[in-house]
Motif scaffolding. Structure first.
Motif, PDB file in Angstrom:
ATOM      1  N   GLY A  44      21.949-108.671  90.211  1.00  0.00           N
ATOM      2  CA  GLY A  44      22.521-109.924  89.736  1.00  0.00           C
ATOM      3  C   GLY A  44      21.504-110.848  89.105  1.00  0.00           C
ATOM      4  N   GLU A  45      20.255-110.389  88.940  1.00  0.00           N
ATOM      5  CA  GLU A  45      19.210-111.234  88.367  1.00  0.00           C
ATOM      6  C   GLU A  45      19.535-111.520  86.900  1.00  0.00           C
ATOM      7  N   PRO A  46      19.757-112.799  86.519  1.00  0.00           N
ATOM      8  CA  PRO A  46      20.208-113.096  85.164  1.00  0.00           C
ATOM      9  C   PRO A  46      19.121-113.005  84.104  1.00  0.00           C
ATOM     10  N   VAL A  47      17.856-113.202  84.500  1.00  0.00           N
ATOM     11  CA  VAL A  47      16.757-113.237  83.534  1.00  0.00           C
ATOM     12  C   VAL A  47      16.129-111.844  83.451  1.00  0.00           C
ATOM     13  N   PRO A  48      16.000-111.284  82.235  1.00  0.00           N
ATOM     14  CA  PRO A  48      15.353-109.974  82.108  1.00  0.00           C
ATOM     15  C   PRO A  48      13.941-109.994  82.676  1.00  0.00           C
ATOM     16  N   ARG A  49      13.517-108.855  83.208  1.00  0.00           N
ATOM     17  CA  ARG A  49      12.198-108.751  83.837  1.00  0.00           C
ATOM     18  C   ARG A  49      11.315-107.842  82.990  1.00  0.00           C
ATOM     19  N   THR A  50      10.083-108.290  82.754  1.00  0.00           N
ATOM     20  CA  THR A  50       9.111-107.484  82.025  1.00  0.00           C
ATOM     21  C   THR A  50       8.258-106.709  83.018  1.00  0.00           C
ATOM     22  N   VAL A  51       8.170-105.390  82.800  1.00  0.00           N
ATOM     23  CA  VAL A  51       7.365-104.540  83.672  1.00  0.00           C
ATOM     24  C   VAL A  51       6.343-103.811  82.816  1.00  0.00           C
ATOM     25  N   TYR A  52       5.297-103.308  83.483  1.00  0.00           N
ATOM     26  CA  TYR A  52       4.191-102.697  82.751  1.00  0.00           C
ATOM     27  C   TYR A  52       3.962-101.271  83.222  1.00  0.00           C
ATOM     28  N   ALA A  53       3.095-100.576  82.491  1.00  0.00           N
ATOM     29  CA  ALA A  53       2.821 -99.162  82.760  1.00  0.00           C
ATOM     30  C   ALA A  53       2.517 -98.929  84.234  1.00  0.00           C
ATOM     31  N   GLY A  54       3.162 -97.900  84.782  1.00  0.00           N
ATOM     32  CA  GLY A  54       2.970 -97.573  86.189  1.00  0.00           C
ATOM     33  C   GLY A  54       3.999 -98.191  87.099  1.00  0.00           C
ATOM     34  N   ALA A  55       4.809 -99.132  86.583  1.00  0.00           N
ATOM     35  CA  ALA A  55       5.803 -99.801  87.414  1.00  0.00           C
ATOM     36  C   ALA A  55       6.979 -98.873  87.697  1.00  0.00           C
ATOM     37  N   ASP A  56       7.626 -99.082  88.845  1.00  0.00           N
ATOM     38  CA  ASP A  56       8.853 -98.344  89.164  1.00  0.00           C
ATOM     39  C   ASP A  56       9.999 -98.915  88.334  1.00  0.00           C
ATOM     40  N   VAL A  57      10.775 -98.027  87.736  1.00  0.00           N
ATOM     41  CA  VAL A  57      11.933 -98.418  86.925  1.00  0.00           C
ATOM     42  C   VAL A  57      13.173 -97.868  87.600  1.00  0.00           C
ATOM     43  N   MET A  58      14.134 -98.727  87.879  1.00  0.00           N
ATOM     44  CA  MET A  58      15.323 -98.312  88.626  1.00  0.00           C
ATOM     45  C   MET A  58      16.449 -97.893  87.698  1.00  0.00           C
ATOM     46  N   SER A  59      17.148 -96.849  88.078  1.00  0.00           N
ATOM     47  CA  SER A  59      18.332 -96.453  87.335  1.00  0.00           C
ATOM     48  C   SER A  59      19.362 -97.568  87.406  1.00  0.00           C
ATOM     49  N   GLY A  60      20.125 -97.706  86.335  1.00  0.00           N
ATOM     50  CA  GLY A  60      21.108 -98.784  86.265  1.00  0.00           C
ATOM     51  C   GLY A  60      20.598 -99.997  85.537  1.00  0.00           C
ATOM     52  N   SER A  61      19.276-100.154  85.419  1.00  0.00           N
ATOM     53  CA  SER A  61      18.734-101.263  84.627  1.00  0.00           C
ATOM     54  C   SER A  61      18.908-100.926  83.151  1.00  0.00           C
ATOM     55  N   VAL A  62      19.065-101.960  82.330  1.00  0.00           N
ATOM     56  CA  VAL A  62      19.331-101.769  80.902  1.00  0.00           C
ATOM     57  C   VAL A  62      18.066-102.085  80.117  1.00  0.00           C
ATOM     58  N   ASN A  63      17.672-101.151  79.253  1.00  0.00           N
ATOM     59  CA  ASN A  63      16.461-101.320  78.463  1.00  0.00           C
ATOM     60  C   ASN A  63      16.647-102.414  77.414  1.00  0.00           C
ATOM     61  N   GLY A  64      15.562-103.084  77.080  1.00  0.00           N
ATOM     62  CA  GLY A  64      15.595-104.168  76.103  1.00  0.00           C
ATOM     63  C   GLY A  64      15.535-103.673  74.675  1.00  0.00           C
ATOM     64  N   ALA A  65      14.731-104.344  73.856  1.00  0.00           N
ATOM     65  CA  ALA A  65      14.758-104.106  72.419  1.00  0.00           C
ATOM     66  C   ALA A  65      13.843-102.984  71.952  1.00  0.00           C
ATOM     67  N   SER A  66      13.020-102.430  72.830  1.00  0.00           N
ATOM     68  CA  SER A  66      12.085-101.393  72.401  1.00  0.00           C
ATOM     69  C   SER A  66      12.287-100.114  73.205  1.00  0.00           C
ATOM     70  N   THR A  67      12.064 -98.994  72.553  1.00  0.00           N
ATOM     71  CA  THR A  67      12.174 -97.697  73.221  1.00  0.00           C
ATOM     72  C   THR A  67      11.077 -97.552  74.276  1.00  0.00           C
ATOM     73  N   MET A  68      11.425 -96.945  75.399  1.00  0.00           N
ATOM     74  CA  MET A  68      10.419 -96.748  76.445  1.00  0.00           C
ATOM     75  C   MET A  68      10.490 -95.325  76.977  1.00  0.00           C
ATOM     76  N   MET A  69       9.410 -94.919  77.626  1.00  0.00           N
ATOM     77  CA  MET A  69       9.327 -93.597  78.244  1.00  0.00           C
ATOM     78  C   MET A  69       9.118 -93.767  79.742  1.00  0.00           C
ATOM     79  N   ILE A  70       9.786 -92.948  80.512  1.00  0.00           N
ATOM     80  CA  ILE A  70       9.593 -92.959  81.958  1.00  0.00           C
ATOM     81  C   ILE A  70       9.449 -91.520  82.446  1.00  0.00           C
ATOM     82  N   ARG A  71       8.826 -91.370  83.616  1.00  0.00           N
ATOM     83  CA  ARG A  71       8.755 -90.074  84.277  1.00  0.00           C
ATOM     84  C   ARG A  71       9.699 -90.110  85.465  1.00  0.00           C
ATOM     85  N   ALA A  72      10.635 -89.183  85.522  1.00  0.00           N
ATOM     86  CA  ALA A  72      11.641 -89.162  86.585  1.00  0.00           C
ATOM     87  C   ALA A  72      10.972 -88.935  87.936  1.00  0.00           C
ATOM     88  N   THR A  73      11.280 -89.808  88.886  1.00  0.00           N
ATOM     89  CA  THR A  73      10.746 -89.672  90.247  1.00  0.00           C
ATOM     90  C   THR A  73      11.827 -89.319  91.256  1.00  0.00           C
TER      91      THR A  73
END
Length: 764
Positions: free
Chosen positions: A247-276
């Motif tokens: 329910g967090e209304p403000v988008p969050r900026t994360v950096y290399a090495g950060a955990d990325v959760m499924s269900g979050s929506v990517n912003g304006a740039s393409t990104m790469m993740i490694r499935a954990t």
């Protein structure tokens, strides 16, 4: 106009009886008594239009009986009996228009119910519709699912040291400091040379169903797409919309090495993740399980409403029968029954609770079952875990005291920033607090420099990121490294004053690789007493300290403590204003530390130095004592009738969902506070707060109370209007056709009222 037509067609497809009934009005109006077969001298001789109505009545009765049978199989009381009897009675007294209106009521009731349920479930449906269904797996040669990077990281952990050459090329981590080594940089550069995320095209990846993604696969997430599985960010940075998760209304900026959760929506740039994690084990699937569980459940109050429909049916039949007997005309029986609407019970009650569940989801509060929503409104005793629930998750820096032997050209702020960047590589419990304080200090000074850059003031502009090299940790003692050419040590007093090289044993390396640390690192009182420096103040019972040296000389003492969450005091005050005064803190911490936190947030009942089993026993005993104190004779009657007392005291335990799993399970309501990354929370808790905010606790109770209030208002209003209208019809004040139309109006009023449970406004 096109959208309107599409909606109408959608309703007709969902409720096919509705357009058929509407069309049946045409022959009933134009050719009601036309008999191409001729007239027969019989009492019952309907025309074509009337026969069409009769056939539809028979069909509606058959379908209603089948629906009642299905509901009875599922344990729900079928009360469409009133509609069946009303249809049969109106045809029997040859009131075909009244029969048509009742059929319209049945068909439109299904449409209204469908609309109301869809509207009430809108927030839950949005979560389900956002479920990731496919993933883009990178197919470039050389991108071997990140195995080399993983090996590099494991090797780094095993060595117990990190050599960094932070020259500004790599991306910052979530805490503001970068943690990279040469192997990681080389791998990242080579990967990005092969694949430029900003210029992604279909030749670089293959799209597969999300359940085919394997752990270690490199995934491309295009702008605006939903992250398909939990993973680790490989790109430099990404902006994520987490509103579907917490329910967090403000988008969050994360950096290399950060955990990325499924269900979050990517912003304006393409990104790469490694499935954990696999798709079935990812965070969003756990959220969807909670949503589906809530949708499929029925609250006890809703089940009670089903049961109340039985006496209502009896009352309606009695009024109709008495009216027939007294008046001597069967028409009066039909007049009464067309007004006997069970919709406030059958539709309004569940709609209100589904609306309340959706409203909670919109606030980042998920419930497993609707019973939890109902019980939330009856909570009278709340237990709070201390650490991580009433307080922040790690001890925070409260002050830094500079030593007399510190370098003259370094301020306390400089020392804190240097300590923070070194502690970024430590696994000790104090490390994150010091790292965070160092980052915040750096950001504050950077903002100050920017504000004064054009004012002519001579403010030294510090680099965004210092050069950090040769970092190593001695488990249980401290961490050391070079920061901008200075030898910096943070940890125990003896450690920071020792200039000999750090010898990391195999045991130490294993502990560090496993993320373990020794509590021996913090012995604040002893270290402070043995320190050659005279510190300006004594440590409080809940304070702890670590020391900083620069180039072998004692430079500072950093004091930390467990501090309350910023919104904890306000949340406790709101609970008290709502009439919930039984508030208890449960903690395994010392009495003195617990009392300090409790006094700051406003809790007076403190249970300290408890083991997990002690916490379980405390909640059990409170449940028994509260029940004995509140149980009255009418509660016992209610309990016999509906299976549980609707005024029975309800205990709630609020914890982090992992360490407090046993006590969360034993409380009437277990509430787990999580930042959206914990999946263990859903295992033992009935309610999960996804945005890690204690303010959501009183908010959840307020929403639950409002939902129950709206449900009762909708049900009581609808039933009261129906009974009054039936009595009027019994005295022949309402004609049968008008009564059928009036009954439809009562249904709409009840259902629309129930839908107001989904709207946000201040409640207590």
């Amino acid at each position: 106009m096109k959208h309107f037509i599409e909606r109408i067609l959608g309703i007709c497809r969902e409720v096919p009886l509705l357009p058929i009934v509407i069309l049946a009005a045409i022959p009933l109006a134009l050719i009601p008594t036309w008999r191409p077969w001729g007239n027969f001298e019989v009492p019952f001789d309907p025309g074509v239009g009337q026969w069409i109505t009769i056939v539809l009545v028979i069909w509606t009765i058959i379908m209603s009986i089948q629906g009642m049978a299905e509901e009875l199989k599922e344990g729900h009381v079928g009360v469409d009996l009133l509609a069946v009897v009303a249809l049969a009675s109106t045809v029997a007294v040859q009131q075909y228009w009244a029969a048509w209106v009742v059929m319209l009521m049945v068909a439109s009731g299904e449409a209204i119910e469908s609309y109301a349920q869809a509207k009430a479930k809108s927030s839950l449906t949005a979560l389900l519709n956002a479920e990731p269904r496919q993933a883009h797996v990178v197919t470039l040669p050389g991108v071997n699912n990140g195995a080399a990077s993983s090996a590099a990281m494991n090797n780094d952990a095993g060595n117990g040291s990190v050599d960094t050459a932070d020259n500004g090329a790599s991306a910052a981590q979530d805490d503001g400091f970068r943690k990279v080594n040469a192997e990681t940089v080389d791998l990242t550069v080579s990967t990005l040379n092969m694949f430029n995320p900003q210029a992604a095209d279909a030749s670089h990846f293959t799209t597969v169903p999300v359940d085919q993604v394997k752990i270690g696969d490199t995934i491309v997430v295009l702008p605006g797409e939903t992250v398909p599985v939990d993973g680790e960010l490989l790109s430099g940075s990404a902006t994520l919309d987490l509103s579907n998760i917490n329910g967090e209304p403000v988008p969050r900026t994360v950096y290399a090495g950060a955990d990325v959760m499924s269900g979050s929506v990517n912003g304006a740039s393409t990104m790469m993740i490694r499935a954990t994690r696999l798709a079935k084990d990812s965070q969003y699937q756990h959220i969807l399980e909670l949503v589906r569980s809530a949708q499929d459940s029925r609250a006890a109050v809703v089940r009670t409403a089903d049961m109340l429909a039985v006496p209502f049916t009896v009352i309606a039949l009695v009024i109709a029968a008495v009216a027939w007997i007294v008046s001597g005309t069967p028409m009066r029986f039909a007049q009464v029954l067309v007004l006997a609407t069970p919709c406030p019970l059958l539709i309004a009650a569940p709609v209100a609770y589904v609306a309340g569940t959706g409203r909670l989801a919109r606030h980042g509060i998920l419930v497993k079952v609707q019973d939890a929503l109902e019980n939330l409104g009856r909570v009278n005793h709340i237990f709070f875990d201390k650490t991580g629930t009433l307080t922040v998750k790690q001890p925070q820096v409260v002050r830094i005291e500079k030593a007399s032997s510190a370098p003259a050209n370094m301020s306390a702020e400089d020392l804190l920033m240097m300590a923070g960047v070194v502690e970024n590589y430590s696994v000790h419990i104090l490390a994150k607090g010091i790292t965070r304080a160092g980052r915040q200090t750096r950001e504050r000074l950077s903002n100050m420099n920017e504000r004064h850059s054009g004012s002519g003031k001579n403010l030294a502009r510090r680099p965004n990121y210092p050069v950090v090299e040769h970092v190593a940790e001695a488990v249980g003692k401290g961490v050391a490294g070079e920061v901008d050419g200075h030898a910096v040590r943070v940890g125990r007093l003896a450690f920071v004053l020792d200039s000999s090289p750090i010898a990391t044993s195999a045991e130490d390396r294993n502990k560090r690789a496993l993320g373990h640390s020794s509590s021996a690192r913090v012995n604040a009182q002893a270290d402070s007493q043995n320190s050659p420096e005279h510190w300006p103040s004594e440590l409080e019972p809940d304070e702890m300290a670590t020391f900083v040296s620069v180039d072998g000389k004692l430079a500072a003492r950093i004091v930390l403590r467990d501090i309350p969450r910023p919104d904890a005091k306000k949340a406790i005050a709101r609970l008290k204003s709502m009439g919930i005064t039984n508030l208890t803190m449960l903690t395994g911490d010392k009495e003195a530390s617990a009392e300090l936190i409790a006094s700051e947030v406003g809790i007076t009942d403190i249970r300290a130095q408890l083991l997990p089993q002690d916490k379980v026993n405390a909640v059990k005993q409170a449940s028994i004592q509260d029940a004995r104190a509140h149980m009255a004779w009418w509660d016992r009657i209610t309990e016999k009738f509906v299976g549980e007392s609707q005024s029975k005291p309800v205990t709630m335990m609020v914890g982090d969902g992992v360490n407090d799993a046993p006590v969360l399970a034993v409380a009437d309501i277990g509430v787990a506070m999580t930042d959206g990354t914990s999946t263990a929370a859903s295992q033992s808790a009935q309610v999960v707060i996804m945005d890690d905010s204690i303010a959501a606790v009183p908010e959840a109770i307020a929403i639950a109370r409002h939902t129950k209030r709206v449900m009762l208002q909708a049900v009581i209003t609808g039933i009261a209007l129906a009974i009054v209208a039936m009595l009027c019809a019994a005295f022949n004040l309402i004609p049968v056709v008008v009564g059928a139309l009036l009954q439809e109006g009562i249904d709409v009023i009840s259902i629309l009222w129930a839908l107001t449970a989904m709207f946000d406004h201040d409640n207590a």
